[in-house]
Design a protein around this motif. Structure first.
Motif, PDB file in Angstrom:
ATOM      1  N   VAL A 218      84.349 -59.531  21.845  1.00  0.00           N
ATOM      2  CA  VAL A 218      84.752 -58.370  22.635  1.00  0.00           C
ATOM      3  C   VAL A 218      83.817 -58.206  23.827  1.00  0.00           C
ATOM      4  O   VAL A 218      84.257 -57.968  24.961  1.00  0.00           O
ATOM      5  N   ILE A 219      82.521 -58.342  23.599  1.00  0.00           N
ATOM      6  CA  ILE A 219      81.542 -58.231  24.680  1.00  0.00           C
ATOM      7  C   ILE A 219      81.744 -59.369  25.683  1.00  0.00           C
ATOM      8  O   ILE A 219      81.659 -59.161  26.897  1.00  0.00           O
ATOM      9  N   LEU A 220      82.017 -60.578  25.185  1.00  0.00           N
ATOM     10  CA  LEU A 220      82.244 -61.709  26.085  1.00  0.00           C
ATOM     11  C   LEU A 220      83.456 -61.478  26.984  1.00  0.00           C
ATOM     12  O   LEU A 220      83.426 -61.801  28.175  1.00  0.00           O
TER      13      LEU A 220
ATOM     14  N   ILE B  17      84.374 -58.280  34.028  1.00  0.00           N
ATOM     15  CA  ILE B  17      83.513 -57.679  35.051  1.00  0.00           C
ATOM     16  C   ILE B  17      82.967 -58.735  36.013  1.00  0.00           C
ATOM     17  O   ILE B  17      83.007 -58.561  37.229  1.00  0.00           O
ATOM     18  N   VAL B  18      82.482 -59.853  35.474  1.00  0.00           N
ATOM     19  CA  VAL B  18      81.790 -60.839  36.303  1.00  0.00           C
ATOM     20  C   VAL B  18      82.767 -61.765  37.037  1.00  0.00           C
ATOM     21  O   VAL B  18      82.613 -62.011  38.233  1.00  0.00           O
ATOM     22  N   ALA B  19      83.744 -62.300  36.339  1.00  0.00           N
ATOM     23  CA  ALA B  19      84.635 -63.286  36.953  1.00  0.00           C
ATOM     24  C   ALA B  19      86.082 -63.049  36.547  1.00  0.00           C
ATOM     25  O   ALA B  19      86.641 -63.798  35.737  1.00  0.00           O
TER      26      ALA B  19
ATOM     27  N   MET C  32      93.380 -69.459  34.069  1.00  0.00           N
ATOM     28  CA  MET C  32      92.123 -70.126  33.752  1.00  0.00           C
ATOM     29  C   MET C  32      91.462 -70.754  34.977  1.00  0.00           C
ATOM     30  O   MET C  32      90.964 -71.862  34.948  1.00  0.00           O
ATOM     31  N   GLY C  33      91.503 -70.056  36.110  1.00  0.00           N
ATOM     32  CA  GLY C  33      90.818 -70.505  37.307  1.00  0.00           C
ATOM     33  C   GLY C  33      91.663 -71.342  38.232  1.00  0.00           C
ATOM     34  O   GLY C  33      91.269 -71.599  39.352  1.00  0.00           O
ATOM     35  N   GLY C  34      92.829 -71.774  37.794  1.00  0.00           N
ATOM     36  CA  GLY C  34      93.702 -72.585  38.650  1.00  0.00           C
ATOM     37  C   GLY C  34      94.622 -71.725  39.471  1.00  0.00           C
ATOM     38  O   GLY C  34      94.691 -70.511  39.311  1.00  0.00           O
ATOM     39  N   SER C  35      95.336 -72.338  40.349  1.00  0.00           N
ATOM     40  CA  SER C  35      96.275 -71.610  41.178  1.00  0.00           C
ATOM     41  C   SER C  35      97.622 -71.531  40.465  1.00  0.00           C
ATOM     42  O   SER C  35      98.147 -72.532  39.994  1.00  0.00           O
TER      43      SER C  35
END
Length: 125
Positions: A97-99, A105-107, A114-117
Motif C-alpha cells: 500500500v505504501i509502495l 506521488i513520485v512517478a 507501465m511507462g509506455g505510450s
C-alpha cells in the motif's frame, strides 16, 4: 572500601541487565522476508496473473504490519533496539500500500501503460 559497606557500582550494573535482542532480529528478518515476497508478487503481476499477485500482496500487508509492531516493541523495550528500528523502516517501505502511494506521488506516469505510450502510430515511435 570500608568494611560492612555496599559497593553501589556493582548494584547499578546488576540492575541494568542486558536484554535479549531476539525480538528485534525477528522483526528485521520478517521485514526482509516481506520485502522479498513483495518483489515476487510484483514479478507475478508482471507475468499477468493479477489475482494471485493480489493475494500475495494481501498477505504481505499483514506480514509488514506484524514486522512493524514487533520492531516497535523491540525498539521501545530495548529488545534489540537497532534491529527493531531498521525492521520498522524496512517493513514500512515493503508494504504494498505504501509502495503504491509513493508511486502515485513520485512517478504517476509509470501507472499509465507501465511507462509506455498508449497511442503509438504503428511505426513504434
Amino acid at each position: 572500601m570500608q568494611r560492612n559497606t555496599v559497593d553501589v557500582r556493582q548494584e547499578a550494573q546488576k540492575a541494568r541487565k542486558k536484554r535479549n535482542p531476539v525480538v528485534g532480529k525477528i522483526a528485521l528478518g520478517l521485514a526482509v522476508v516481506s520485502a522479498a515476497v513483495d518483489a515476487s508478487a510484483f514479478a507475478v503481476f508482471m507475468g499477468g496473473d493479477t489475482d494471485f499477485a493480489f493475494g500475495i500482496c494481501f498477505v504481505v500487508v499483514f506480514l509488514t504490519l506484524i514486522a512493524a509492531v514487533l520492531g516497535f516493541v523491540a525498539a521501545v523495550g530495548s529488545f534489540g533496539r537497532w534491529y527493531g528500528a531498521v525492521g520498522v523502516v524496512v517493513a514500512f517501505f515493503a508494504n504494498p500500500v505504501i509502495l503504491i502511494v509513493l508511486l502515485v506521488i513520485v512517478a504517476p506516469e509509470l501507472l499509465t501503460d507501465m511507462g509506455g505510450s498508449a497511442a503509438t502510430d504503428g511505426a513504434g515511435l
